[in-house]
Design a protein around this motif. Structure first.
Motif, PDB file in Angstrom:
ATOM      1  N   MET A 149      60.775  34.892 -82.494  1.00  0.00           N
ATOM      2  CA  MET A 149      60.228  35.964 -81.690  1.00  0.00           C
ATOM      3  C   MET A 149      59.979  35.491 -80.272  1.00  0.00           C
ATOM      4  O   MET A 149      59.748  34.321 -80.019  1.00  0.00           O
ATOM      5  N   ASP A 150      59.969  36.430 -79.358  1.00  0.00           N
ATOM      6  CA  ASP A 150      59.771  36.118 -77.953  1.00  0.00           C
ATOM      7  C   ASP A 150      58.389  35.578 -77.719  1.00  0.00           C
ATOM      8  O   ASP A 150      57.389  36.186 -78.070  1.00  0.00           O
ATOM      9  N   SER A 151      58.306  34.405 -77.048  1.00  0.00           N
ATOM     10  CA  SER A 151      56.997  33.805 -76.809  1.00  0.00           C
ATOM     11  C   SER A 151      56.177  34.605 -75.833  1.00  0.00           C
ATOM     12  O   SER A 151      54.965  34.449 -75.741  1.00  0.00           O
ATOM     13  N   ALA A 152      56.822  35.523 -75.068  1.00  0.00           N
ATOM     14  CA  ALA A 152      56.100  36.317 -74.092  1.00  0.00           C
ATOM     15  C   ALA A 152      55.528  37.593 -74.676  1.00  0.00           C
ATOM     16  O   ALA A 152      54.898  38.369 -73.986  1.00  0.00           O
ATOM     17  N   GLN A 153      55.764  37.852 -75.952  1.00  0.00           N
ATOM     18  CA  GLN A 153      55.298  39.094 -76.549  1.00  0.00           C
ATOM     19  C   GLN A 153      53.778  39.083 -76.709  1.00  0.00           C
ATOM     20  O   GLN A 153      53.154  38.038 -76.723  1.00  0.00           O
ATOM     21  N   PRO A 154      53.144  40.256 -76.831  1.00  0.00           N
ATOM     22  CA  PRO A 154      51.697  40.323 -76.940  1.00  0.00           C
ATOM     23  C   PRO A 154      51.190  39.631 -78.203  1.00  0.00           C
ATOM     24  O   PRO A 154      51.862  39.595 -79.223  1.00  0.00           O
ATOM     25  N   ALA A 155      49.994  39.039 -78.118  1.00  0.00           N
ATOM     26  CA  ALA A 155      49.356  38.480 -79.305  1.00  0.00           C
ATOM     27  C   ALA A 155      48.891  39.608 -80.206  1.00  0.00           C
ATOM     28  O   ALA A 155      48.599  40.702 -79.759  1.00  0.00           O
ATOM     29  N   THR A 156      48.845  39.323 -81.516  1.00  0.00           N
ATOM     30  CA  THR A 156      48.489  40.350 -82.482  1.00  0.00           C
ATOM     31  C   THR A 156      46.988  40.603 -82.490  1.00  0.00           C
ATOM     32  O   THR A 156      46.198  39.694 -82.749  1.00  0.00           O
ATOM     33  N   ARG A 157      46.596  41.823 -82.215  1.00  0.00           N
ATOM     34  CA  ARG A 157      45.214  42.265 -82.324  1.00  0.00           C
ATOM     35  C   ARG A 157      45.221  43.430 -83.304  1.00  0.00           C
ATOM     36  O   ARG A 157      45.554  44.565 -82.926  1.00  0.00           O
ATOM     37  N   PRO A 158      44.891  43.195 -84.555  1.00  0.00           N
ATOM     38  CA  PRO A 158      45.079  44.218 -85.590  1.00  0.00           C
ATOM     39  C   PRO A 158      44.451  45.572 -85.261  1.00  0.00           C
ATOM     40  O   PRO A 158      45.077  46.607 -85.447  1.00  0.00           O
ATOM     41  N   GLY A 159      43.193  45.540 -84.791  1.00  0.00           N
ATOM     42  CA  GLY A 159      42.537  46.809 -84.496  1.00  0.00           C
ATOM     43  C   GLY A 159      43.275  47.594 -83.433  1.00  0.00           C
ATOM     44  O   GLY A 159      43.466  48.819 -83.554  1.00  0.00           O
ATOM     45  N   ALA A 160      43.707  46.901 -82.366  1.00  0.00           N
ATOM     46  CA  ALA A 160      44.425  47.571 -81.288  1.00  0.00           C
ATOM     47  C   ALA A 160      45.779  48.083 -81.764  1.00  0.00           C
ATOM     48  O   ALA A 160      46.188  49.201 -81.428  1.00  0.00           O
ATOM     49  N   VAL A 161      46.482  47.269 -82.550  1.00  0.00           N
ATOM     50  CA  VAL A 161      47.806  47.669 -83.046  1.00  0.00           C
ATOM     51  C   VAL A 161      47.702  48.931 -83.898  1.00  0.00           C
ATOM     52  O   VAL A 161      48.471  49.887 -83.717  1.00  0.00           O
ATOM     53  N   ILE A 162      46.760  48.942 -84.820  1.00  0.00           N
ATOM     54  CA  ILE A 162      46.596  50.115 -85.697  1.00  0.00           C
ATOM     55  C   ILE A 162      46.267  51.350 -84.882  1.00  0.00           C
ATOM     56  O   ILE A 162      46.831  52.428 -85.078  1.00  0.00           O
ATOM     57  N   GLY A 163      45.347  51.216 -83.922  1.00  0.00           N
ATOM     58  CA  GLY A 163      44.955  52.356 -83.093  1.00  0.00           C
ATOM     59  C   GLY A 163      46.101  52.880 -82.251  1.00  0.00           C
ATOM     60  O   GLY A 163      46.299  54.100 -82.142  1.00  0.00           O
ATOM     61  N   ILE A 164      46.883  51.979 -81.681  1.00  0.00           N
ATOM     62  CA  ILE A 164      47.997  52.403 -80.821  1.00  0.00           C
ATOM     63  C   ILE A 164      49.079  53.108 -81.625  1.00  0.00           C
ATOM     64  O   ILE A 164      49.588  54.166 -81.226  1.00  0.00           O
ATOM     65  N   LEU A 165      49.430  52.538 -82.782  1.00  0.00           N
ATOM     66  CA  LEU A 165      50.470  53.164 -83.601  1.00  0.00           C
ATOM     67  C   LEU A 165      50.012  54.517 -84.146  1.00  0.00           C
ATOM     68  O   LEU A 165      50.798  55.469 -84.219  1.00  0.00           O
ATOM     69  N   ALA A 166      48.729  54.610 -84.522  1.00  0.00           N
ATOM     70  CA  ALA A 166      48.197  55.905 -84.969  1.00  0.00           C
ATOM     71  C   ALA A 166      48.211  56.913 -83.821  1.00  0.00           C
ATOM     72  O   ALA A 166      48.530  58.096 -84.018  1.00  0.00           O
ATOM     73  N   PHE A 167      47.873  56.464 -82.622  1.00  0.00           N
ATOM     74  CA  PHE A 167      47.924  57.326 -81.440  1.00  0.00           C
ATOM     75  C   PHE A 167      49.341  57.830 -81.220  1.00  0.00           C
ATOM     76  O   PHE A 167      49.568  59.014 -80.931  1.00  0.00           O
ATOM     77  N   GLY A 168      50.328  56.942 -81.394  1.00  0.00           N
ATOM     78  CA  GLY A 168      51.720  57.358 -81.268  1.00  0.00           C
ATOM     79  C   GLY A 168      52.096  58.415 -82.297  1.00  0.00           C
ATOM     80  O   GLY A 168      52.794  59.385 -81.981  1.00  0.00           O
ATOM     81  N   GLY A 169      51.624  58.230 -83.528  1.00  0.00           N
ATOM     82  CA  GLY A 169      51.888  59.227 -84.563  1.00  0.00           C
ATOM     83  C   GLY A 169      51.261  60.569 -84.242  1.00  0.00           C
ATOM     84  O   GLY A 169      51.851  61.630 -84.470  1.00  0.00           O
ATOM     85  N   ILE A 170      50.043  60.554 -83.693  1.00  0.00           N
ATOM     86  CA  ILE A 170      49.360  61.791 -83.320  1.00  0.00           C
ATOM     87  C   ILE A 170      50.129  62.520 -82.219  1.00  0.00           C
ATOM     88  O   ILE A 170      50.323  63.743 -82.276  1.00  0.00           O
ATOM     89  N   VAL A 171      50.593  61.766 -81.216  1.00  0.00           N
ATOM     90  CA  VAL A 171      51.349  62.384 -80.117  1.00  0.00           C
ATOM     91  C   VAL A 171      52.636  63.019 -80.640  1.00  0.00           C
ATOM     92  O   VAL A 171      52.986  64.152 -80.267  1.00  0.00           O
ATOM     93  N   ALA A 172      53.354  62.310 -81.518  1.00  0.00           N
ATOM     94  CA  ALA A 172      54.584  62.869 -82.079  1.00  0.00           C
ATOM     95  C   ALA A 172      54.292  64.130 -82.889  1.00  0.00           C
ATOM     96  O   ALA A 172      55.026  65.124 -82.807  1.00  0.00           O
ATOM     97  N   ALA A 173      53.203  64.107 -83.662  1.00  0.00           N
ATOM     98  CA  ALA A 173      52.871  65.252 -84.510  1.00  0.00           C
ATOM     99  C   ALA A 173      52.406  66.453 -83.706  1.00  0.00           C
ATOM    100  O   ALA A 173      52.587  67.604 -84.133  1.00  0.00           O
ATOM    101  N   ILE A 174      51.798  66.217 -82.554  1.00  0.00           N
ATOM    102  CA  ILE A 174      51.338  67.322 -81.708  1.00  0.00           C
ATOM    103  C   ILE A 174      52.494  68.252 -81.355  1.00  0.00           C
ATOM    104  O   ILE A 174      52.320  69.470 -81.240  1.00  0.00           O
ATOM    105  N   THR A 175      53.687  67.683 -81.201  1.00  0.00           N
ATOM    106  CA  THR A 175      54.833  68.505 -80.811  1.00  0.00           C
ATOM    107  C   THR A 175      55.159  69.574 -81.852  1.00  0.00           C
ATOM    108  O   THR A 175      55.768  70.594 -81.526  1.00  0.00           O
ATOM    109  N   GLN A 176      54.764  69.336 -83.111  1.00  0.00           N
ATOM    110  CA  GLN A 176      55.088  70.295 -84.173  1.00  0.00           C
ATOM    111  C   GLN A 176      54.349  71.623 -83.998  1.00  0.00           C
ATOM    112  O   GLN A 176      54.880  72.681 -84.330  1.00  0.00           O
TER     113      GLN A 176
END
Length: 489
Positions: free
Chosen positions: A1-28
């Motif tokens: 993996m790329d050494s420049a990629q973001p470090a894993t922060r579980p809480g932030a990752v879960i929140g961001i991906l859920a936010f992405g799902g909410i934005v996609a679902a809003i279009t429905q």
């Protein structure tokens, strides 16, 4: 993996991906408040304007399994970002449209972004620690319900107080924000293990078959269920999908591995997903109409579009609130039990609705939606866990995308069936035919029966302990150190 990629922060990752799902679902639900006004806004006929909704459904059905396969091949994070591009571009196209053709094109592009949800769920398997994976999957799965629930009052409020174009500019800005957050804070997934190339012919065949099927289901009521067009579409769907299945079974690296899909655990979970998708969508068709029909009918509650959306919103939020409880149940008893319990809770919600239809109380319908969506939250969190517990890591994105497609098919069939019931069981109100109280009762009873059937199917899922668990996430050593202070996030 790329050494420049973001470090894993579980809480932030879960929140961001859920936010992405909410934005996609809003279009429905984005254009629901505009349905009656679309013909005037776009200078077209009501039948042509209806394609503004249908286009999103069809594009999502075709794009979701394709995005899943590409995610397994080239990386889920990369395909997440790629899926946000048509969502962003489509929103801008819709915002500047003044006629029906570009609006339909923009809505189709928005539908292509629906792969965000299954890709996000699959990405969690790779980058979230094992002890947080169950709750993370449940939260991500609930994002679709939250997005749909929040999208309705948000869209209604904006449409009532500002230009309708603002709706699409808001979604474009949200999609841009999600992309920036993913680039900044979400690390790449584990090294790609999917083999072979992309099955382009399989993608075309599946897309053609799904378009024939869903077009017949969604437009059958308008064209006539016995019309040559509708019957021809259904016949075309059967022939095309059978030919597609034959082609997929011949390939060593197909778009959808039907051999994996035929495994009893995956097959039965997908069958339950169709039923849960049906029962979930039925109440979202019944309750809004009951809230908005005139009080003079004796069972309508006379609410405005904005008020209706606000009464529906708590149910979507309940899905998110109950997802951790569903994850705990899955950890203790297994996702199979959670899926069965969720299906029973959905059925119970419809059972409550039968005597409450004529109560004349908005609070009674709020209770119905909260109970139903509590069950949906349980069920939606359990499905990906069951799927990922039965497929290898190299196929999680495509398997989850196919499961998402099964839910969408259930929702589409629900819209057709409930639509027919409410269209056939009507009452005369000032010269207008409105769905009757008995029609709503029959619709509720159908939702209850399908929920019970889903519980039976879920109880029959043959989970094997050797493969029936979600594998621990593979987290790189550099990220492991970075996530230590985030364990309470």
């Amino acid at each position: 993996m790329d050494s420049a990629q973001p470090a894993t922060r579980p809480g932030a990752v879960i929140g961001i991906l859920a936010f992405g799902g909410i934005v996609a679902a809003i279009t429905q639900t984005l254009v629901v408040p505009l349905i009656a006004e679309l013909p005037d806004l776009l200078d077209t006929s009501p039948s042509n304007a209806s394609w503004v909704i249908t286009a999103t459904l069809l594009a999502a059905a075709v794009a979701t399994p394709v995005a899943g396969r590409l995610g397994d091949m080239f990386g889920k994070r990369r395909m997440l970002l790629a899926s946000l591009i048509p969502l962003l571009v489509g929103s801008v196209v819709c915002a500047v449209s003044s006629s029906v053709v570009p609006m339909i094109a923009g809505r189709g592009l928005q539908g292509m972004g629906m792969g965000v949800v299954p890709l996000g769920i699959s990405l969690l398997r790779d980058i979230v620690p094992a002890e947080r994976l169950g709750s993370a999957i449940a939260i991500m799965s609930a994002s679709m319900g939250v997005g749909g629930a929040l999208g309705l009052p948000l869209a209604a409020a904006i449409a009532e107080n500002a230009s309708w174009r603002v709706l699409f500019w808001v979604v474009a800005a949200l999609a841009l924000a999600v992309g920036a957050l993913i680039v900044t804070l979400v690390p790449a997934d584990r090294e790609n293990t999917a083999r072979g190339g992309f099955d382009g012919l399989g993608a075309i065949g599946l897309g053609a078959g799904l378009i024939c099927l869903l077009l017949g289901v969604s437009k059958g009521a308008d064209w006539g269920w016995g019309s040559a067009t509708t019957l021809g579409l259904f016949a075309g769907a059967v022939v095309t999908l059978l030919a597609w299945a034959w082609w997929e079974l011949r390939l060593s690296d197909p778009l959808v591995d039907l051999r994996v899909t035929a495994r009893p655990q995956v097959l039965m979970t997908n069958a339950a997903s169709v039923l849960v998708g049906f029962s979930m969508y039925a109440q979202s068709l019944v309750v809004p109409q009951l809230l908005q029909l005139p009080e003079a009918t004796g069972y309508g509650l006379g609410q405005s579009m904005v008020a209706m959306g606000l009464w529906m919103a708590p149910a979507g939020l309940m899905m998110m609130a109950m997802s951790p409880l569903g994850a705990k149940l899955s950890a203790a008893r297994g996702p199979k039990v959670t899926l069965a319990v969720g299906s029973l809770v959905i059925a119970a919600g419809y059972g409550l609705g039968l005597p409450l239809i004529s109560s004349g109380s908005t609070w009674s319908l709020l209770i119905v939606t909260i109970v139903c969506n509590t069950g949906v939250g349980f069920a939606y969190g359990a499905m990906p866990a069951l799927i990922m517990g039965a497929v290898p890591p190299s196929e999680t994105a495509s398997a989850n995308s196919f499961n998402t497609l099964m839910r969408s098919i259930g929702s589409s069939v629900s819209a057709a069936v409930i639509g027919v019931v409410l269209a056939q069981m009507t009452t005369d109100f000032g010269g207008y035919a409105l769905p009757s109280e008995n029609g709503f009762r029959v619709a509720m009873a159908i939702g209850c029966g399908v929920g019970l059937t889903a519980a039976v199917v879920a109880s029959l899922i043959p989970v094997r302990q050797s493969v029936g668990r979600v594998e621990p996430a593979a987290v790189p050593a550099a990220a492991t150190a970075a996530e230590a202070p985030e364990t309470k996030a």
